[in-house]
Design a protein around this motif. Structure first.
Motif, short mmCIF file in Angstrom:
data_model
loop_
_atom_site.label_atom_id
_atom_site.label_comp_id
_atom_site.label_asym_id
_atom_site.label_seq_id
_atom_site.Cartn_x
_atom_site.Cartn_y
_atom_site.Cartn_z
N PHE A 49 -2.25 4.65 -5.52
CA PHE A 49 -0.70 4.80 -5.05
C PHE A 49 -0.83 4.93 -3.42
O PHE A 49 0.02 4.45 -3.00
N LEU A 50 -1.82 5.38 -2.92
CA LEU A 50 -1.94 5.39 -1.47
C LEU A 50 -1.72 3.73 -0.89
O LEU A 50 -1.29 3.42 -0.08
N VAL A 51 -2.71 3.13 -1.55
CA VAL A 51 -3.11 1.75 -1.16
C VAL A 51 -1.70 0.76 -1.20
O VAL A 51 -1.44 0.09 -0.47
N PHE A 52 -1.19 1.29 -2.59
CA PHE A 52 0.04 0.51 -2.68
C PHE A 52 1.29 0.60 -1.70
O PHE A 52 1.94 -0.34 -1.40
N LEU A 107 -6.33 2.13 6.51
CA LEU A 107 -6.04 0.84 5.88
C LEU A 107 -5.21 -0.30 6.82
O LEU A 107 -5.37 -1.41 6.34
N ALA A 108 -4.59 0.32 7.79
CA ALA A 108 -3.70 -0.46 8.61
C ALA A 108 -4.31 -0.95 9.75
O ALA A 108 -3.60 -1.47 10.57
N LEU A 109 -5.49 -0.79 10.04
CA LEU A 109 -6.31 -1.34 11.26
C LEU A 109 -6.56 -2.66 11.44
O LEU A 109 -6.30 -3.49 12.45
N GLN A 110 -6.63 -3.43 10.19
CA GLN A 110 -6.59 -4.96 10.20
C GLN A 110 -6.06 -5.30 9.05
O GLN A 110 -5.99 -4.94 7.78
N ASP A 115 -5.21 -6.24 2.93
CA ASP A 115 -5.08 -7.23 1.80
C ASP A 115 -6.20 -7.17 0.71
O ASP A 115 -6.10 -7.18 -0.52
N LEU A 116 -7.48 -6.69 1.12
CA LEU A 116 -8.67 -6.55 0.31
C LEU A 116 -8.43 -5.07 -0.34
O LEU A 116 -8.44 -5.31 -1.63
N ALA A 117 -7.78 -4.20 0.27
CA ALA A 117 -7.46 -3.05 -0.72
C ALA A 117 -6.64 -3.34 -1.60
O ALA A 117 -6.68 -2.50 -2.66
N MET A 118 -5.24 -3.89 -1.24
CA MET A 118 -4.44 -4.34 -2.49
C MET A 118 -5.02 -5.07 -3.61
O MET A 118 -4.75 -4.95 -4.63
N ASN A 119 -5.88 -6.05 -3.02
CA ASN A 119 -6.78 -6.83 -4.24
C ASN A 119 -7.43 -5.80 -5.06
O ASN A 119 -7.61 -6.09 -6.40
N LEU A 120 -8.05 -4.91 -4.42
CA LEU A 120 -8.80 -3.94 -5.24
C LEU A 120 -8.00 -2.96 -6.01
O LEU A 120 -8.55 -2.35 -7.11
#
Length: 202
Positions: A49-52, A107-110, A115-120
């Motif tokens: 939920f957090l990543v999304f 998550l928002a640093l780069q 993008d990687l987190a969302m793919n995971l």
């Protein structure tokens, strides 16, 4: 017509999510037990939920397409505290909450990180559902697991498939909702199956 459908899906999703976890929370409080609930499943769900939510905010997507996620995260945190409370030590939840809060900023640093987190994220959410299924398969008892909560989750995934197709058309998000819909239905059916088994045993 499309605008009316989009509005209906958005607002009904928000309405359902405002009460999504309440049946589960009330079931745990009434039983004074977290029996049947999977802690790993809840933690993975929170992470997903957090990543999304962070992904949607980062790319500036329309707020109505993700406003339910702060509500869901708050309800999951309450449920997490309930689990730790009934398992004997609510202070054990502190490190988990600290990691979730710090992750919001990391998550928002780069761009590549988000993008990687969302793919995971889809894999994290799938792991969450399978952790709950594994708990149910192992105990063969749905305990305090709320079938209503899981069926409402199925509904919100279905409406979000529609809103994603009508707004952002983001394939990553769309794929996630399709997979989550299938898994939420699977968990709902499993909960109901073991509930019937428990009733027959009584």
């Amino acid at each position: 017509m499309e605008a009316a459908l989009l509005g209906l899906c958005n607002w009904s999703t928000l309405g359902v999510c405002a009460a999504l976890k309440l049946p589960q929370i009330s079931a745990v409080l009434a039983a004074r037990s977290a029996r049947g609930l999977s802690l790993p499943s809840l933690l993975l769900e929170l992470a997903g939920f957090l990543v999304f939510l962070r992904y949607q905010c980062y790319y500036g997507y329309p707020p109505l397409t993700y406003l339910e996620y702060p509500i869901l995260i708050a309800q999951d945190v309450i449920l997490l505290l309930c689990i730790f409370h009934f398992n004997g030590n609510v202070k054990q939840a502190t490190p988990y909450i600290a990691v979730l809060v710090s992750s919001w900023f990391v998550l928002a640093l780069q761009k590549w990180i988000i993008d990687l987190a969302m793919n995971l994220c889809t894999f994290i959410s799938v792991a969450s559902k399978f952790a709950q299924l594994q708990c149910l398969w192992k105990t063969r008892d749905s305990g305090t697991v709320s079938a209503l909560t899981w069926s409402l989750s199925s509904y919100t995934c279905a409406t979000r498939i529609i809103t994603t197709l009508m707004t952002t058309n983001d394939f990553t998000i769309l794929l996630r909702f399709v997979i989550m819909l299938a898994l939420n239905i699977w968990v709902t059916v499993t909960v109901l199956r073991y509930r019937k088994t428990a009733i027959k045993a009584e």
